[in-house]
Design an enzyme around this catalytic site. Structure first.
Site, short mmCIF file in Angstrom:
data_model
loop_
_atom_site.label_atom_id
_atom_site.label_comp_id
_atom_site.label_asym_id
_atom_site.label_seq_id
_atom_site.Cartn_x
_atom_site.Cartn_y
_atom_site.Cartn_z
N ARG A 266 11.26 9.78 -7.32
CA ARG A 266 11.49 10.60 -6.12
C ARG A 266 11.94 9.65 -5.01
NH1 ARG A 266 6.99 9.55 -2.93
NH2 ARG A 266 4.99 9.35 -4.02
N HIS A 270 6.08 11.62 -0.88
CA HIS A 270 5.38 12.58 -1.74
C HIS A 270 5.48 13.98 -1.15
CE1 HIS A 270 2.36 14.30 -4.37
NE2 HIS A 270 1.66 14.69 -3.31
N TYR A 280 3.87 1.67 0.11
CA TYR A 280 3.47 1.39 -1.27
C TYR A 280 4.64 1.19 -2.23
CZ TYR A 280 4.12 6.50 -1.53
OH TYR A 280 4.63 7.77 -1.43
#
Length: 368
Positions: A266, A270, A280
């Site tokens: 992706r 999120h 991250y």
């Protein structure tokens, strides 16, 4: 004990080694597995590409609408178009789709009006009122819960003797949920006609895939439930289509469910609810996966065949923008949701005493 020494890891290694990624179209848009190349017409290839481009624009506009405060909950989809839309392209209208919250594109292409998808994002109950003949359930917010539901829907299909399937999707994080194991185990035990997708986009929110499980692939988890499982290049629309088509044929022929892991990425956060992927994920990792973009890859393939062009892509983009504008306008015209709507939708017939009082209080407030 010599050669007869017991090795508890042998079977594990044997299973892991068998899960090689299935691919037909490489990153340069070249066919590398001609034997598996599906017999899709030029018109079908163009239609699939059009849906992928349209959905990328829908994602971009949905992110903008979210930032403007005109949408509520939204989970970006860029990077997963091949996984989502090529799998859907292999389905039939009568099949049932049980989506996760990132899987709005599939149910829109299955028949859910786009304006209702926007209302779902806003938490409006009309967004969950599915039109007759559109075989989808509202997107599931609870991680992995749709797996258990899909097993149940598939068993119902089986008992009715219908030649259809129940298809569900979750992410790599969903494969760590108890519902994931319960769903595939139940469907496997009863040979229910279900297709379970794990869209492995590398991160469950901020948790890397390799941290959340010791399994080298997520597909291998289906073996424990005794169901056929496959690892697919989720950035390759042709491979995803073939894997889904095969799983559907076996399911309707009474051969039971399949687990398909699509290896994808992706490109966005999120969700738009404050997630910052730069905390991250590295820029190098983003760049690595940008070279595998499913739309770029498919574009190269179709242009080489002479059936796609910049002009054709611009036509799809403009159509998408216009239809999205009309859909959000229609969503804006929906009646405002009221507290009394919530109470009436939750209770049919006699209401509990305390809710009767609250209903009258809010009814009076809403009438002013």
């Amino acid at each position: 004990m010599g050669e007869n020494k017991f090795d508890p890891t042998a079977a594990l290694h044997e299973v892991e080694e068998k899960f090689q990624m299935f691919q037909i179209l490489n990153e340069e848009g070249e066919i590398v597995n001609n034997e598996a190349n599906p017999d899709l017409s030029d018109e079908e290839l163009v239609e699939l590409m059009s849906r992928m481009v349209y959905t990328r624009i829908l994602d971009q506009r949905s992110i903008s609408l979210n930032r403007q405060g005109r949408l509520g909950f939204y989970a970006p989809t860029a990077g997963q178009e091949a996984s989502q839309l090529a799998s859907h392209f292999a389905l039939e209208k009568e099949d049932w789709i049980l989506p996760g919250y990132r899987d709005v594109p599939q149910i829109v292409w299955h028949g859910l009006p786009l304006w209702k998808a926007f209302l779902f994002s806003r938490g409006h109950f009309v967004g969950n009122q599915i039109p007759e003949g559109v075989n989808v359930l509202p997107p599931q917010i609870i991680i992995g819960a749709q797996y258990v539901q899909a097993a149940g829907v598939a068993l119902g299909i089986q008992k009715r003797g219908q030649k259809t399937v129940a298809v569900t999707y979750t992410g790599d994080g969903g494969s760590s949920q108890g519902d994931f194991y319960e769903g595939i185990n139940f469907a496997g035990a009863f040979k229910a006609p279900a297709i379970f997708f794990v869209q492995n986009n590398q991160f469950a929110i901020s948790t890397p895939r390799e941290v959340q499980t010791a399994a080298k692939t997520l597909a291998q988890k289906g073996i424990a439930a005794g169901i056929p499982s496959i690892l697919v290049d989720g950035m390759d629309p042709l491979a995803v289509y073939v894997a889904t088509k095969d799983a559907r044929e076996r399911a309707v022929n009474g051969e039971g469910p399949t687990l398909i892991e699509t290896l994808c990425y992706r490109y966005g956060p999120h969700t738009m609810a404050g997630d910052d992927p730069t905390r991250y994920r590295t820029g190098d990792l983003d760049n690595e996966w940008s070279l595998k973009d499913p739309i770029v890859r498919f574009r190269k393939y179709l242009e080489a065949k002479g059936i796609w062009s910049k002009e054709k892509e611009e036509e799809v983009i403009e159509r998408a923008k216009e239809e999205i504008k009309d859909a959000i306008k229609k969503a804006d015209q929906a009646p405002k949701q009221k507290v009394t709507d919530l109470i009436e939708n939750m209770y049919e017939g006699e209401k509990p005493h305390n809710l009767k009082e609250q209903f009258e209080i809010y009814k009076e407030k809403e009438s002013k």
